[in-house]
Design an enzyme around this catalytic site. Structure first.
Site, PDB file in Angstrom:
ATOM      1  N   LYS A 177      -0.009   4.463   6.716  1.00  0.00           N
ATOM      2  CA  LYS A 177      -0.511   5.323   5.644  1.00  0.00           C
ATOM      3  C   LYS A 177       0.110   6.709   5.792  1.00  0.00           C
ATOM      4  CE  LYS A 177      -3.496   2.060   4.466  1.00  0.00           C
ATOM      5  NZ  LYS A 177      -3.251   1.225   3.266  1.00  0.00           N
ATOM      6  N   SER A 182       0.795  -1.231   0.000  1.00  0.00           N
ATOM      7  CA  SER A 182       0.000   0.000   0.000  1.00  0.00           C
ATOM      8  C   SER A 182       0.826   1.280   0.000  1.00  0.00           C
ATOM      9  CB  SER A 182      -0.951   0.011   1.206  1.00  0.00           C
ATOM     10  OG  SER A 182      -0.233   0.131   2.415  1.00  0.00           O
TER      11      SER A 182
END
Length: 290
Positions: free
Chosen positions: A137, A62
Site C-alpha cells: 500500500k 489494489s
C-alpha cells in the site's frame, strides 16, 4: 658479453620442494565446482533477500495503475536496519497486521518437479509466497498526522493540507467513498491503495484492534523500483503532493525508538569527548606543577 660493471639480471629460482619437483595447483573438477558455486550463490541470494533487497510479485489490483497484477517490484529492506522510518507517499510492503488477508491456504502442486520450480520462483520473487501474508500500500499518514476525508472538494487532507492525488490514484476513482478522520498514533501508519475502489486498506479496518493503522514494526521495507515488465520498469518515487509546505507536523519520538544510527554515532563522540576532557585535565596539572 655484458659490459663491465653491468649487473646481470638473475632469473628467479623455483622454490625447492620435497623430491625436487614443483607443485602445481590442481584445478577443481567441474562436477565439484558447480555445486560449490551454486551453494555460494544461494547463500549470497539468501543474505541479500533477508537483509538488503527482495523482489515481490504483485497478485492484486489494489495498487493499479501504479503497479499492475503480475508486476515485480524491488523492496528496500536495508534502510530500516539503520532506523529509517517510512515516509508519506512511499509504497511499502508490510506483514498482515491481523485479519487483512483471508486465511485460505493455497493448494500445493502434486508434481514434485512443479513444486520445486514453484519454490525456486517464489524464493527469487517471481511468484507470490503462500506462507507469508504480505500487503503493499501507499503511506498516507505517519505518526502524529491527522488524516481526513473528505474536504469540500472531495480530497483527502493531511494535517489540513489537501492532497492532489491525480498522478497516482486509479483514473476516475474518487479519493475515498468512505469518510474518516483519524489521528495516527505513535509507532503506526495510515495506508491506502492507489486503486481506491478495489483496495481493502486502512479505511476498511477502522474497527480492528489497531483502528486500521499498520504497526511500523510490521513494515518489511519500501518498494523503490518496478523491474517487470521491462516496458514499464522505473522508479517508484514519492509524489510531489507529499512535498507541500505545512504538511509536516512535529511529533515526539517515543522512548526506545531512537534510530540506531544516532546511537552508533554517539559512541565515538562520547569516547572523543572523554579523551578531550582527560587531555585538558593533564595539561592543567602540568601547568600547576610548573
Amino acid at each position: 658479453m655484458a659490459a663491465r660493471g653491468q649487473r646481470r639480471k638473475q632469473e628467479p629460482q623455483p622454490i625447492p620442494v620435497k623430491g625436487g619437483r614443483r607443485r602445481r595447483l590442481k584445478p577443481i573438477k567441474l562436477w565439484r565446482e558447480v555445486p560449490l558455486l551454486l551453494a555460494i550463490a544461494l547463500v549470497l541470494a539468501l543474505g541479500i533477500k533477508t537483509f538488503v533487497v527482495q523482489a515481490f510479485y504483485i497478485p492484486s489490483q489494489s495498487m493499479e495503475n501504479t503497479i499492475m497484477v503480475g508486476d515485480r517490484v524491488l523492496v528496500n529492506k536495508f534502510s530500516p536496519w539503520f532506523g529509517a522510518q517510512p515516509q508519506r507517499g512511499q509504497i511499502i510492503v508490510f506483514n498482515d497486521p491481523g485479519g487483512w488477508l483471508p486465511d485460505t491456504p493455497t493448494p500445493e502442486p502434486s508434481n514434485v518437479a512443479e513444486r520445486y520450480v514453484k519454490d525456486v520462483f517464489t524464493f527469487v520473487g517471481l511468484l507470490p509466497s503462500d506462507d507469508q501474508h504480505d500487503l503493499i500500500k501507499r503511506v498516507i499518514g505517519v505518526p502524529g498526522d491527522e488524516v481526513k476525508c473528505c474536504d469540500a472538494q472531495g480530497r483527502v487532507t493531511v494535517n489540513g493540507i489537501p492532497l492532489n492525488e491525480t498522478s497516482y490514484i486509479f483514473p476516475g476513482a474518487a479519493p475515498s467513498t468512505i469518510p474518516f478522520d483519524v489521528h495516527v498514533k505513535a509507532g503506526f501508519l495510515w495506508v491506502m491503495g492507489d486503486n481506491r475502489a478495489d483496495s481493502a486498506d486502512s479505511r476498511y479496518h477502522m474497527t480492528d484492534k489497531f483502528g486500521g493503522m499498520v504497526p511500523i514494526s510490521d513494515v518489511v521495507g519500501h518498494a523503490f523500483v518496478l523491474i517487470w515488465p521491462p516496458s514499464r520498469a522505473g522508479g517508484l518515487g514519492i509524489p510531489a503532493t507529499f512535498q507541500q509546505e505545512g504538511l509536516t507536523v512535529l511529533s515526539t519520538v517515543p522512548t526506545g525508538t531512537l534510530p540506531v544510527t544516532a546511537l552508533v554515532g554517539a559512541i565515538p563522540l562520547r569516547l572523543a569527548g572523554g579523551r578531550t576532557a582527560r587531555g585538558l585535565r593533564r595539561r592543567r596539572a602540568r601547568r600547576r606543577a610548573a
